[in-house]
Design an enzyme around this catalytic site. Structure first.
Site, short mmCIF file in Angstrom:
data_model
loop_
_atom_site.label_atom_id
_atom_site.label_comp_id
_atom_site.label_asym_id
_atom_site.label_seq_id
_atom_site.Cartn_x
_atom_site.Cartn_y
_atom_site.Cartn_z
N ASP A 112 0.81 -1.24 0.00
CA ASP A 112 0.00 0.00 0.00
C ASP A 112 0.84 1.28 0.00
O ASP A 112 0.30 2.38 -0.17
CB ASP A 112 -0.98 0.00 1.19
CG ASP A 112 -0.29 -0.22 2.55
OD1 ASP A 112 -0.93 -0.82 3.45
OD2 ASP A 112 0.88 0.18 2.71
N HIS A 127 7.25 -7.25 -1.28
CA HIS A 127 6.18 -7.77 -2.14
C HIS A 127 5.77 -6.74 -3.19
O HIS A 127 4.73 -6.89 -3.83
CB HIS A 127 4.96 -8.20 -1.31
CG HIS A 127 5.22 -9.47 -0.53
ND1 HIS A 127 4.42 -9.91 0.48
CD2 HIS A 127 6.24 -10.36 -0.61
CE1 HIS A 127 4.90 -11.05 0.97
NE2 HIS A 127 6.01 -11.34 0.34
N CYS A 139 11.57 -5.59 -19.09
CA CYS A 139 12.41 -4.93 -20.13
C CYS A 139 12.87 -3.57 -19.67
O CYS A 139 13.66 -2.90 -20.35
CB CYS A 139 11.60 -4.81 -21.43
SG CYS A 139 10.40 -3.46 -21.39
N CYS A 158 8.26 -3.20 -25.28
CA CYS A 158 8.61 -4.49 -25.93
C CYS A 158 7.39 -5.30 -26.34
O CYS A 158 7.53 -6.37 -26.93
CB CYS A 158 9.49 -5.33 -24.99
SG CYS A 158 8.58 -6.09 -23.63
N THR A 196 1.62 -9.42 11.18
CA THR A 196 1.75 -10.46 10.17
C THR A 196 1.47 -11.84 10.76
O THR A 196 1.76 -12.10 11.92
CB THR A 196 3.13 -10.45 9.48
OG1 THR A 196 3.19 -11.49 8.49
CG2 THR A 196 4.28 -10.64 10.47
N SER A 197 0.88 -12.71 9.94
CA SER A 197 0.52 -14.06 10.40
C SER A 197 1.63 -15.07 10.11
O SER A 197 1.48 -16.26 10.40
CB SER A 197 -0.78 -14.51 9.70
OG SER A 197 -0.53 -14.56 8.27
N ASN A 221 1.03 -8.03 17.96
CA ASN A 221 -0.11 -8.61 17.24
C ASN A 221 -1.19 -8.92 18.28
O ASN A 221 -0.88 -9.50 19.32
CB ASN A 221 0.35 -9.92 16.55
CG ASN A 221 -0.65 -10.42 15.53
OD1 ASN A 221 -1.86 -10.36 15.75
ND2 ASN A 221 -0.15 -10.88 14.40
N PRO A 222 -2.45 -8.53 17.99
CA PRO A 222 -3.49 -8.83 18.99
C PRO A 222 -3.71 -10.34 19.19
O PRO A 222 -4.30 -10.76 20.18
CB PRO A 222 -4.76 -8.19 18.40
CG PRO A 222 -4.36 -7.42 17.21
CD PRO A 222 -2.99 -7.83 16.83
N1 APR Z 1 -2.34 -4.52 14.71
C1 APR Z 1 -1.42 -5.52 14.55
N2 APR Z 1 -1.71 -6.72 14.00
C2 APR Z 1 -2.97 -6.90 13.56
C3 APR Z 1 -3.98 -5.91 13.67
C4 APR Z 1 -3.62 -4.67 14.27
N3 APR Z 1 -4.52 -3.69 14.43
N4 APR Z 1 -5.13 -6.41 13.14
C5 APR Z 1 -4.83 -7.67 12.72
N5 APR Z 1 -3.55 -7.97 12.98
C6 APR Z 1 -2.81 -9.20 12.67
C7 APR Z 1 -3.63 -10.45 12.60
O1 APR Z 1 -3.76 -11.04 13.88
C8 APR Z 1 -2.80 -11.34 11.66
O2 APR Z 1 -1.86 -12.10 12.40
O3 APR Z 1 -2.27 -9.04 11.37
C9 APR Z 1 -2.05 -10.32 10.78
C10 APR Z 1 -2.51 -10.27 9.34
O4 APR Z 1 -2.19 -11.50 8.74
P1 APR Z 1 -2.45 -11.69 7.16
O5 APR Z 1 -3.81 -11.21 6.83
O6 APR Z 1 -2.08 -13.11 6.83
O7 APR Z 1 -1.45 -10.68 6.46
P2 APR Z 1 0.11 -10.87 6.20
O8 APR Z 1 0.75 -11.64 7.29
O9 APR Z 1 0.65 -9.53 5.90
O10 APR Z 1 0.14 -11.75 4.85
C11 APR Z 1 1.43 -11.99 4.29
O11 APR Z 1 0.38 -12.99 2.36
O12 APR Z 1 -1.39 -12.80 0.95
C12 APR Z 1 -0.04 -12.63 1.05
O13 APR Z 1 1.33 -11.14 -0.13
C13 APR Z 1 0.31 -11.19 0.82
O14 APR Z 1 1.87 -9.81 2.00
C14 APR Z 1 0.82 -10.73 2.17
C15 APR Z 1 1.31 -12.02 2.80
#
Ligand code: APR
Length: 255
Positions: A112, A127, A139, A158, A196-197, A221-222
């Site tokens: 984003d 990403h 290219c 190209c 991130t998950s 992360n919550p």
């Molecule tokens: N603050 C912090 N963490 C949060 C919040 C918040 N307000 N709200 C949600 N989360 C956490 C969730 O608990 C989850 O663990 O953010 C995480 C989002 O996980 P995903 O939706 O899997 O996103 P991400 O980990 O960025 O995915 C990785 O997967 O689809 C591909 O390329 C895409 O970059 C992406 C990659």
């Protein structure tokens, strides 16, 4: 948040020379951008990523991928960085000015562009970005993606397909950018993982490499994730409140 963890993390930050913030979709949740895997609102629980966000889907039907990404781009363009992004931009500034030569690098999985919009200078978009187009054959053609470009078109240089400059499922990451992200992770004293998950490789390797190289790993992360047990601090908090509080704590000491 466990009592004292904010103070401990602030103290760690003051002593660190190399800080990495590794971010995922959860950081942009407070901006109103849906995450990918969070329950019913998760984007991948609404559409099939193979159809709308994979290289196979792009080859099968480029218009479907183009249209879905354009809708996501409109949402991103209509929203803005949140308090979590702003706090991270402030942190980079404080580190460079008050704790110099401490370096803070953002390594983001997000497309984003909100870290840069919030003011971070050292940002590695592993990403890619939803704001730029490139040639499928690399290219050299690249251009900003204006919302008026609604249909797939041929690269003006190209003739190969033009496409958004982001990593689709089934594609390799940009080697140079990922090598820089790996280098920063291995050099980190303090490695924040926020929103991130940890479900996508090779991005999910970075915090493990940092930990193995001696970094203190702080997860924000919550919800718990597969990294929670390995992290030195696993802080159950949203990104915005935690990083805003961390910024305030650091600046208290600088007043
Ligand atoms: N603050 C912090 N963490 C949060 C919040 C918040 N307000 N709200 C949600 N989360 C956490 C969730 O608990 C989850 O663990 O953010 C995480 C989002 O996980 P995903 O939706 O899997 O996103 P991400 O980990 O960025 O995915 C990785 O997967 O689809 C591909 O390329 C895409 O970059 C992406 C990659």
């Amino acid at each position: 948040m466990p009592p004292g963890s904010l103070e401990s993390v602030a103290a760690l930050l003051r002593e660190s020379m190399e800080i990495v913030v590794f971010s995922g979709a959860g950081l942009s949740a407070d901006s109103g951008i849906p995450t990918f895997r969070d329950g019913a609102t998760g984007l991948w629980n609404q559409v099939d990523p193979d159809t709308v966000a994979s290289i196979h889907g792009f080859r099968r039907n480029p218009q479907v991928v183009w249209s879905w990404l354009l809708e996501l781009k409109k949402l991103v363009d209509d929203r803005c960085p949140n308090a979590g992004h702003q706090a991270l931009a402030r942190l980079e500034e404080v580190c460079a000015s008050k704790f110099s030569p401490t370096q803070l690098t953002v390594i983001t999985q997000n497309i984003d562009g909100y870290h840069t919009r919030a003011g971070n200078q050292q940002v590695l978009e592993i990403h890619g970005t939803i704001h730029r187009l490139r040639c499928q054959q690399h290219c050299g053609y690249a251009a900003l993606w204006e919302q008026s470009a609604r249909e797939p078109f041929a690269c003006p240089r190209c003739g190969a397909p033009a496409r958004p400059d982001l990593v689709l499922f089934g594609e390799m990451l940009d080697e140079e950018i990922f090598a820089a992200a790996e280098m920063r992770s291995l050099a980190a004293d303090l490695f924040f993982c926020v929103g991130t998950s940890f479900t996508v490789q090779p991005a999910a390797l970075l915090p493990l490499w940092a930990k193995r190289a001696g970094a203190t790993v702080v997860e924000v992360n919550p919800h718990p994730t597969p990294l929670s047990d390995a992290a030195d601090y696993s802080i159950r908090s949203g990104a915005s409140p935690f990083f805003s509080a961390l910024c305030a704590k650091l600046e208290e000491g600088l007043a």
